[in-house]
Design an enzyme around this catalytic site. Structure first.
Site, mmCIF file in Angstrom:
data_model
loop_
_atom_site.group_PDB
_atom_site.id
_atom_site.type_symbol
_atom_site.label_atom_id
_atom_site.label_comp_id
_atom_site.label_asym_id
_atom_site.label_seq_id
_atom_site.Cartn_x
_atom_site.Cartn_y
_atom_site.Cartn_z
ATOM 1 N N GLU A 47 0.846 -1.199 0.000
ATOM 2 C CA GLU A 47 0.000 0.000 0.000
ATOM 3 C C GLU A 47 0.876 1.242 0.000
ATOM 4 O O GLU A 47 1.588 1.502 0.971
ATOM 5 C CB GLU A 47 -0.920 0.008 1.223
ATOM 6 N N ARG A 51 0.406 10.434 0.289
ATOM 7 C CA ARG A 51 0.721 11.508 1.239
ATOM 8 C C ARG A 51 1.922 12.333 0.812
ATOM 9 O O ARG A 51 2.309 13.265 1.521
ATOM 10 C CB ARG A 51 0.990 10.918 2.635
ATOM 11 N N LYS A 134 -11.220 -1.618 6.377
ATOM 12 C CA LYS A 134 -10.084 -1.181 7.175
ATOM 13 C C LYS A 134 -10.607 -0.678 8.519
ATOM 14 O O LYS A 134 -11.613 0.041 8.573
ATOM 15 C CB LYS A 134 -9.353 -0.055 6.424
#
Length: 213
Positions: A47, A51, A134
């Site tokens: 993943e 950001r 999640k």
């Protein structure tokens, strides 16, 4: 891809390894060797969080590494989803979920792992057709005991808890019936990534891959 199909696909991927490395990549030139180290250590599901300004380029480079299955994390908006898909992402991970994001991922065929932090949010995702979510931020919203408690009234949902998980706490999560895998940022810490110590990252990946199985 419907939410039902999305969850089924991601649960199949999650069965490959107990931990999904959560990666913050500042330098895209290190993306391929990072992915190679993680795959060699036994962690193929990766993943890349959106950001940094290099995230999409890093994701694209990682998709070229044999054996790597690369997704985008911190996918918040439909625009994020479309950009991730264009960069080659094979799935998307979000800290939450909105109707707009779900519709966008469904529309472009991008499997989505939506986030939930409460029973109401889990119920909303179940109603939308998801069976895999999640649990974020895991350590701050009850940890493994909190996630275990959700499994009582909501056994239909499987989870990938992420946020504040350490090698020491990981087994507590992985022992739960409603946990398919966990997300961990400790596998590629900023200091090792900054100096390009991919041998050390591979060792961390190997240890993480052995947490269950």
């Amino acid at each position: 891809m419907t939410p039902q199909d999305s969850s089924a696909y991601l649960l199949t991927l999650a069965a490959r390894a107990p931990v999904i490395p959560v990666l913050v990549v500042e330098d895209e030139t290190k993306a391929a060797p990072l992915a190679e180290a993680l795959v060699a250590g036994g962690l193929a599901l990766l993943e890349v969080t959106l950001r940094t300004s290099s995230a999409l380029d890093a994701l694209a480079r990682m998709t070229e590494v044999p054996g790597a299955v690369v997704g985008a994390g911190t996918v918040i908006t439909p625009e994020d989803a479309r950009a991730a898909k264009a960069a080659g992402a094979q799935f998307a991970v979000s800290p939450g979920a909105t109707p707009a994001l779900i519709a966008a991922c469904t529309g472009i065929g991008l499997p989505l792992l939506p986030g939930a932090a409460s029973a109401s949010e889990v119920m909303a995702l179940l109603a939308a057709g998801f069976s895999f979510a999640k649990f974020f931020p895991a350590a701050q919203i009850g940890g493994a005991p909190g996630l275990k408690s959700l499994g009582g009234p909501l056994p239909q949902m499987r989870f990938c808890p992420t946020g504040g998980i350490t090698p020491e706490s990981a087994p507590d999560y992985l022992s739960l019936k409603n946990v398919a895998c966990i997300g961990g940022s400790w596998i590629a810490p900023p200091d090792l990534l900054a100096k390009g110590d991919f041998a050390a990252i591979r060792r961390l990946a190997t240890a993480a891959a052995a947490l269950r199985g």
